[in-house]
Design an enzyme around this catalytic site. Structure first.
Site, PDB file in Angstrom:
ATOM      1  N   GLU A 125       0.863  -1.190   0.000  1.00 39.95           N
ATOM      2  CA  GLU A 125       0.000   0.000   0.000  1.00 39.95           C
ATOM      3  C   GLU A 125       0.895   1.235   0.000  1.00 39.95           C
ATOM      4  O   GLU A 125       2.109   1.122   0.178  1.00 39.95           O
ATOM      5  CB  GLU A 125      -0.925  -0.003   1.226  1.00 39.95           C
ATOM      6  CG  GLU A 125      -2.070  -0.989   1.084  1.00 39.95           C
ATOM      7  CD  GLU A 125      -3.054  -0.984   2.253  1.00 39.95           C
ATOM      8  OE1 GLU A 125      -4.213  -1.322   2.025  1.00 39.95           O
ATOM      9  OE2 GLU A 125      -2.662  -0.650   3.381  1.00 39.95           O
ATOM     10  N   HIS A 247      -8.863   9.985   2.445  1.00 45.02           N
ATOM     11  CA  HIS A 247      -8.483   8.832   1.616  1.00 45.02           C
ATOM     12  C   HIS A 247      -8.688   9.254   0.168  1.00 45.02           C
ATOM     13  O   HIS A 247      -9.727   9.827  -0.167  1.00 45.02           O
ATOM     14  CB  HIS A 247      -9.364   7.622   1.964  1.00 45.02           C
ATOM     15  CG  HIS A 247      -8.811   6.336   1.442  1.00 45.02           C
ATOM     16  ND1 HIS A 247      -8.784   6.037   0.098  1.00 45.02           N
ATOM     17  CD2 HIS A 247      -8.249   5.274   2.069  1.00 45.02           C
ATOM     18  CE1 HIS A 247      -8.228   4.845  -0.069  1.00 45.02           C
ATOM     19  NE2 HIS A 247      -7.892   4.359   1.117  1.00 45.02           N
ATOM     20  N   ARG A 293      -0.712   8.949   1.221  1.00 46.96           N
ATOM     21  CA  ARG A 293      -2.072   9.416   0.961  1.00 46.96           C
ATOM     22  C   ARG A 293      -2.260  10.911   0.825  1.00 46.96           C
ATOM     23  O   ARG A 293      -3.075  11.375   0.047  1.00 46.96           O
ATOM     24  CB  ARG A 293      -2.946   8.995   2.134  1.00 46.96           C
ATOM     25  CG  ARG A 293      -3.512   7.694   1.869  1.00 46.96           C
ATOM     26  CD  ARG A 293      -4.436   7.308   2.950  1.00 46.96           C
ATOM     27  NE  ARG A 293      -4.483   5.875   2.822  1.00 46.96           N
ATOM     28  CZ  ARG A 293      -4.933   5.066   3.727  1.00 46.96           C
ATOM     29  NH1 ARG A 293      -5.396   5.543   4.848  1.00 46.96           N
ATOM     30  NH2 ARG A 293      -4.943   3.776   3.510  1.00 46.96           N
ATOM     31  N   HIS A 354     -11.102  10.246   6.132  1.00 47.31           N
ATOM     32  CA  HIS A 354     -10.947   8.819   6.389  1.00 47.31           C
ATOM     33  C   HIS A 354     -10.400   8.525   7.783  1.00 47.31           C
ATOM     34  O   HIS A 354     -10.819   7.573   8.441  1.00 47.31           O
ATOM     35  CB  HIS A 354      -9.990   8.265   5.330  1.00 47.31           C
ATOM     36  CG  HIS A 354      -9.718   6.811   5.436  1.00 47.31           C
ATOM     37  ND1 HIS A 354     -10.704   5.860   5.274  1.00 47.31           N
ATOM     38  CD2 HIS A 354      -8.561   6.126   5.682  1.00 47.31           C
ATOM     39  CE1 HIS A 354     -10.169   4.658   5.400  1.00 47.31           C
ATOM     40  NE2 HIS A 354      -8.885   4.787   5.667  1.00 47.31           N
ATOM     41  N   ARG A 389      -0.857   9.467   8.531  1.00 43.92           N
ATOM     42  CA  ARG A 389      -0.754   8.035   8.832  1.00 43.92           C
ATOM     43  C   ARG A 389      -0.460   7.217   7.585  1.00 43.92           C
ATOM     44  O   ARG A 389      -1.095   7.415   6.542  1.00 43.92           O
ATOM     45  CB  ARG A 389      -2.066   7.533   9.439  1.00 43.92           C
ATOM     46  CG  ARG A 389      -2.076   6.026   9.677  1.00 43.92           C
ATOM     47  CD  ARG A 389      -3.399   5.591  10.230  1.00 43.92           C
ATOM     48  NE  ARG A 389      -4.451   5.710   9.263  1.00 43.92           N
ATOM     49  CZ  ARG A 389      -4.983   4.684   8.584  1.00 43.92           C
ATOM     50  NH1 ARG A 389      -4.541   3.468   8.781  1.00 43.92           N
ATOM     51  NH2 ARG A 389      -5.951   4.877   7.729  1.00 43.92           N
TER      52      ARG A 389
HETATM   53  P1  FAD Z   1     -13.807   1.947  15.918  1.00 39.19           P
HETATM   54  O1  FAD Z   1     -13.582   0.659  15.246  1.00 39.19           O
HETATM   55  O2  FAD Z   1     -14.304   3.075  15.095  1.00 39.19           O
HETATM   56  O3  FAD Z   1     -14.806   1.691  17.126  1.00 39.19           O
HETATM   57  C1  FAD Z   1     -15.318   2.751  17.889  1.00 39.19           C
HETATM   58  C2  FAD Z   1     -16.297   2.210  18.915  1.00 39.19           C
HETATM   59  O4  FAD Z   1     -16.649   3.243  19.818  1.00 39.19           O
HETATM   60  C3  FAD Z   1     -17.602   1.709  18.342  1.00 39.19           C
HETATM   61  O5  FAD Z   1     -17.957   0.541  19.038  1.00 39.19           O
HETATM   62  C4  FAD Z   1     -18.604   2.816  18.686  1.00 39.19           C
HETATM   63  O6  FAD Z   1     -19.922   2.367  18.852  1.00 39.19           O
HETATM   64  C5  FAD Z   1     -18.038   3.273  19.996  1.00 39.19           C
HETATM   65  N1  FAD Z   1     -18.426   4.626  20.406  1.00 39.19           N
HETATM   66  C6  FAD Z   1     -18.153   5.801  19.798  1.00 39.19           C
HETATM   67  N2  FAD Z   1     -18.648   6.825  20.521  1.00 39.19           N
HETATM   68  C7  FAD Z   1     -19.251   6.281  21.599  1.00 39.19           C
HETATM   69  C8  FAD Z   1     -19.960   6.817  22.694  1.00 39.19           C
HETATM   70  N3  FAD Z   1     -20.148   8.126  22.870  1.00 39.19           N
HETATM   71  N4  FAD Z   1     -20.465   5.960  23.612  1.00 39.19           N
HETATM   72  C9  FAD Z   1     -20.314   4.618  23.474  1.00 39.19           C
HETATM   73  N5  FAD Z   1     -19.635   4.053  22.454  1.00 39.19           N
HETATM   74  C10 FAD Z   1     -19.109   4.890  21.530  1.00 39.19           C
HETATM   75  N6  FAD Z   1      -6.929   0.867   9.150  1.00 39.19           N
HETATM   76  C11 FAD Z   1      -5.996  -0.075   8.908  1.00 39.19           C
HETATM   77  O7  FAD Z   1      -5.035  -0.202   9.671  1.00 39.19           O
HETATM   78  N7  FAD Z   1      -6.127  -0.897   7.825  1.00 39.19           N
HETATM   79  C12 FAD Z   1      -7.182  -0.818   6.965  1.00 39.19           C
HETATM   80  O8  FAD Z   1      -7.264  -1.581   6.022  1.00 39.19           O
HETATM   81  C13 FAD Z   1      -8.158   0.181   7.190  1.00 39.19           C
HETATM   82  N8  FAD Z   1      -9.210   0.319   6.340  1.00 39.19           N
HETATM   83  C14 FAD Z   1     -10.205   1.191   6.661  1.00 39.19           C
HETATM   84  C15 FAD Z   1     -11.339   1.259   5.853  1.00 39.19           C
HETATM   85  C16 FAD Z   1     -12.396   2.068   6.206  1.00 39.19           C
HETATM   86  C17 FAD Z   1     -13.615   2.136   5.340  1.00 39.19           C
HETATM   87  C18 FAD Z   1     -12.307   2.854   7.386  1.00 39.19           C
HETATM   88  C19 FAD Z   1     -13.446   3.732   7.783  1.00 39.19           C
HETATM   89  C20 FAD Z   1     -11.164   2.826   8.165  1.00 39.19           C
HETATM   90  C21 FAD Z   1     -10.103   2.001   7.825  1.00 39.19           C
HETATM   91  N9  FAD Z   1      -8.955   1.936   8.597  1.00 39.19           N
HETATM   92  C22 FAD Z   1      -8.002   0.991   8.332  1.00 39.19           C
HETATM   93  C23 FAD Z   1      -8.854   2.672   9.854  1.00 39.19           C
HETATM   94  C24 FAD Z   1      -9.202   1.728  11.000  1.00 39.19           C
HETATM   95  O9  FAD Z   1     -10.251   0.884  10.589  1.00 39.19           O
HETATM   96  C25 FAD Z   1      -9.627   2.471  12.236  1.00 39.19           C
HETATM   97  O10 FAD Z   1      -8.697   3.462  12.548  1.00 39.19           O
HETATM   98  C26 FAD Z   1      -9.723   1.514  13.416  1.00 39.19           C
HETATM   99  O11 FAD Z   1     -10.533   0.428  13.084  1.00 39.19           O
HETATM  100  C27 FAD Z   1     -10.272   2.236  14.626  1.00 39.19           C
HETATM  101  O12 FAD Z   1     -10.570   1.286  15.607  1.00 39.19           O
HETATM  102  P2  FAD Z   1     -11.110   1.777  17.005  1.00 39.19           P
HETATM  103  O13 FAD Z   1     -11.305   0.567  17.823  1.00 39.19           O
HETATM  104  O14 FAD Z   1     -10.227   2.850  17.529  1.00 39.19           O
HETATM  105  O15 FAD Z   1     -12.506   2.489  16.665  1.00 39.19           O
HETATM  106  C1  SIN Z   2      -7.495   0.979   2.513  1.00 39.04           C
HETATM  107  O1  SIN Z   2      -7.782  -0.211   2.395  1.00 39.04           O
HETATM  108  O2  SIN Z   2      -7.185   1.720   1.581  1.00 39.04           O
HETATM  109  C2  SIN Z   2      -7.519   1.575   3.869  1.00 39.04           C
HETATM  110  C3  SIN Z   2      -6.276   1.250   4.551  1.00 39.04           C
HETATM  111  C4  SIN Z   2      -6.090   2.139   5.732  1.00 39.04           C
HETATM  112  O3  SIN Z   2      -6.807   3.107   5.929  1.00 39.04           O
HETATM  113  O4  SIN Z   2      -5.151   1.877   6.481  1.00 39.04           O
END
Ligand code: FAD
Ligand code: SIN
Length: 547
Positions: A125, A247, A293, A354, A389
């Site tokens: 990537e 993104h 990115r 993103h 990032r």
């Molecule tokens: P999240 O997975 O966003 O979880 C947040 C949690 O907090 C949820 O359960 C939500 O309900 C809860 N929450 C929020 N506010 C409250 C509140 N006030 N009260 C109670 N609960 C709350 N990263 C990579 O490393 N590789 C990838 O391939 C990649 N692809 C991606 C593709 C997409 C489409 C997106 C959107 C992101 C991608 N990312 C990727 C980024 C990565 O997915 C996220 O940064 C990561 O998953 C965040 O995880 P997290 O546990 O911090 O938050």
């Molecule tokens: C993607 O699959 O392009 C997202 C990867 C990332 O946000 O880390």
């Protein structure tokens, strides 16, 4: 908030309260000792959040041609001088162990083609010099969430609260130091609109990013920056919020709600083209479509603005149809729903917000500046990502810091519950705020952020946005006092705080670096410095008013 509360009974008491059930929250819940009681809160369904939608994968140093040093170098290069080297090194070093832990949890990553091989398939990537991305086809997040949630549900020390929304943190003065201490959180149960107090020895914010503050985002609705806004109101340092990552490639289709087209599609040979078929990325960076990115998103934004295009094209149709269907089943299927067959034709794409590179400032143990309050995952600013990032470093960070919280909490075995006055919001004398007002303000703020605080910024646009947001802020705080607190009102209030923090941070940075590009300060400063915003310290606001 705390001033207007009335006395009633506490509802829930835990050793550890984890707010958020994404990769960060779930992995911590699973690792905590079974002797500890854990409350795990999720705003909607347990799986919902950015993690579930992650496509590309997780970066890890697994190949013989790769090295930890190279992963560190690539991450630091993408981060444009603002990565913390000790953090980057520690995360890269742990990447292999993190993948092994995920495999132990049952995550089914894609293996190499050759039938007998049990080695994981690695893809490339943007910004990565080597194939380094472990993935489960193009549904890596779903595979991770399915495995972690399956285990979380079976662990008897974890109590799950879905459709519960954290409103604010409860803090009190520490007996032994000047530092404040976090002792719990006010939580709204969306099913009956009751607010309860959840008391805990340790509180962990794992609420994800703040990308919903922009009109177009690849993120699900949960990413409204609640954790960052709550921590800011409680007195946490918030770092580098001007670095919002766009993104480069989300599907351009009026019904697609910014569906992401993974960077790994470019890693497997996808080309970026103008609508007339000309390639353009070589004009901007020698790494072409696999430049970091910030560079690719700005290049697309620039081509769209110069030529008046609504989108550019991303094309993988030169690859074998069978390969595309197997490697990108999710993207193939989704595009087909919009009558785009990616095995035959290019897809129209545009950039969308993103990832939130800034967040609650944490140290190597994921501690915030408030005692017993931790932040992990996208909600936090650890120093791993710097000003931009690198792809697939985020899921890695979620799990790395969940391990750090575990190690740190173990040091405080004798921690006791604090006495807090049993305060609870009483919604009875309040009226319901009109949904139409909330929805309207919501749309206005997100549009304002998109138009005035987007990929390319100017002082004038930022200052105008700041003034408008301050009006919204006054209104929402008034509404919060007078009206019944609903989930939508909580989110609106948080989005306004997030907008204010991003704008203030952007105005404070007088240079262009990484994801922050201001036409009034196009150059990069010699010295790289973090922007730290704290509700109690107004110095940063002075900085741009002096000009
Ligand atoms: P999240 O997975 O966003 O979880 C947040 C949690 O907090 C949820 O359960 C939500 O309900 C809860 N929450 C929020 N506010 C409250 C509140 N006030 N009260 C109670 N609960 C709350 N990263 C990579 O490393 N590789 C990838 O391939 C990649 N692809 C991606 C593709 C997409 C489409 C997106 C959107 C992101 C991608 N990312 C990727 C980024 C990565 O997915 C996220 O940064 C990561 O998953 C965040 O995880 P997290 O546990 O911090 O938050
Ligand atoms: C993607 O699959 O392009 C997202 C990867 C990332 O946000 O880390």
């Amino acid at each position: 908030m705390q001033k207007i509360l009335k006395q009633v009974e506490n509802k829930k008491i835990f050793d550890v309260l984890i707010i958020g059930s994404g990769a960060a929250g779930n992995s911590l819940a699973l690792q905590l000792p079974k002797t500890m009681s854990v409350g795990l809160i999720s705003k909607t369904e347990l799986h919902e959040g950015s993690t579930y939608y992650a496509q590309g994968g997780i970066s890890a140093v697994l190949s013989k041609i790769d090295s930890i040093n190279q992963h560190v170098e690539d991450t630091m290069e993408a981060g444009a001088g603002l990565c913390k080297e000790d953090i980057v090194k520690a995360v890269a070093k742990d990447s292999k162990a993190i993948i092994e832990w995920l495999l132990e949890q049952g995550v089914k990553f894609t293996k190499n083609e050759s039938g007998s091989s049990d080695k994981l398939h690695l893809t490339k990537e943007g910004g990565h010099t080597h194939p380094r991305i472990v993935h489960a086809a193009d549904k890596t997040g779903e595979a991770i969430q399915d495995s972690l949630i399956n285990k979380v549900k079976k662990q008897s020390n974890i109590e799950l609260f879905t459709h519960h929304v954290a409103i604010d943190l409860i803090t009190k003065k520490s007996k032994d130091s000047a530092q404040k201490k976090c002792v719990g959180s006010y939580i709204l149960n969306k099913k009956n609109n009751q607010i309860n107090i959840f008391k805990a020895k340790f509180v962990v914010l794992a609420t994800g990013g703040a990308n919903k503050v922009y009109l177009y985002t690849s993120n699900p609705d949960t990413s409204s920056g609640d954790g960052i806004a709550m921590a800011y109101r409680a007195g946490c340092d918030i770092a580098n919020m001007e670095f919002m990552q766009f993104h480069p490639t989300c599907l351009f289709h009026h019904k697609a709600k910014s569906f992401l087209i993974s960077e790994s599609l470019r890693g497997e040979g996808g080309k970026l083209l103008l609508p007339n078929g000309d390639s353009f990325m070589h004009k901007y960076d020698s790494r072409g479509v696999l430049a970091p990115r910030d560079i690719v998103a700005r290049a697309i934004d620039s081509e769209m603005k110069i030529n008046g295009f609504d989108y550019v094209l991303l094309d993988i149709s030169h690859k074998k149809s069978s390969f595309i269907k197997k490697r990108f089943p999710n993207i193939y299927k989704k595009c087909l729903e919009f009558n785009i067959d990616i095995t035959k034709t290019a897809m129209p794409v545009v950039p969308a917000t993103h990832y939130t590179c800034g967040g609650i400032n944490i140290d190597i143990n994921a501690r915030t500046n408030i005692k017993n309050l931790y932040a992990i995952g996208e909600v936090a600013h650890s120093g791993l990502h710097g000003a931009n990032r690198m792809a697939s470093n985020s899921l890695l960070e979620c799990i790395f810091f969940s391990k750090k919280v575990l190690e740190d909490i173990k040091k405080y075995k004798n921690e006791k519950h604090e006495d807090i006055r049993n305060l609870l919001e009483n919604n009875k004398d309040k009226k319901v705020s009109e949904e139409v007002i909330i929805k309207h303000s919501w749309k206005e703020i997100r549009t304002l952020m998109w138009n005035y605080v987007g990929i390319v910024r100017t002082n004038e646009r930022l200052l105008k946005a700041k003034i408008r947001i301050s009006i919204f802020k006054r209104e929402v705080e008034e509404s919060f006092d007078k009206n019944i607190i609903s989930s939508d009102l909580i989110e609106l209030r948080n989005l306004i705080y997030i907008a204010e923090i991003i704008i203030t941070s952007a105005l404070t940075r007088r240079e262009s670096r990484g994801l922050h590009y201001n036409l009034d300060y196009p150059k990069i400063n010699d010295k790289a410095e973090d922007t730290i915003i704290n509700i109690g310290v107004k110095n940063n606001i002075k900085l741009y008013q002096e000009k």
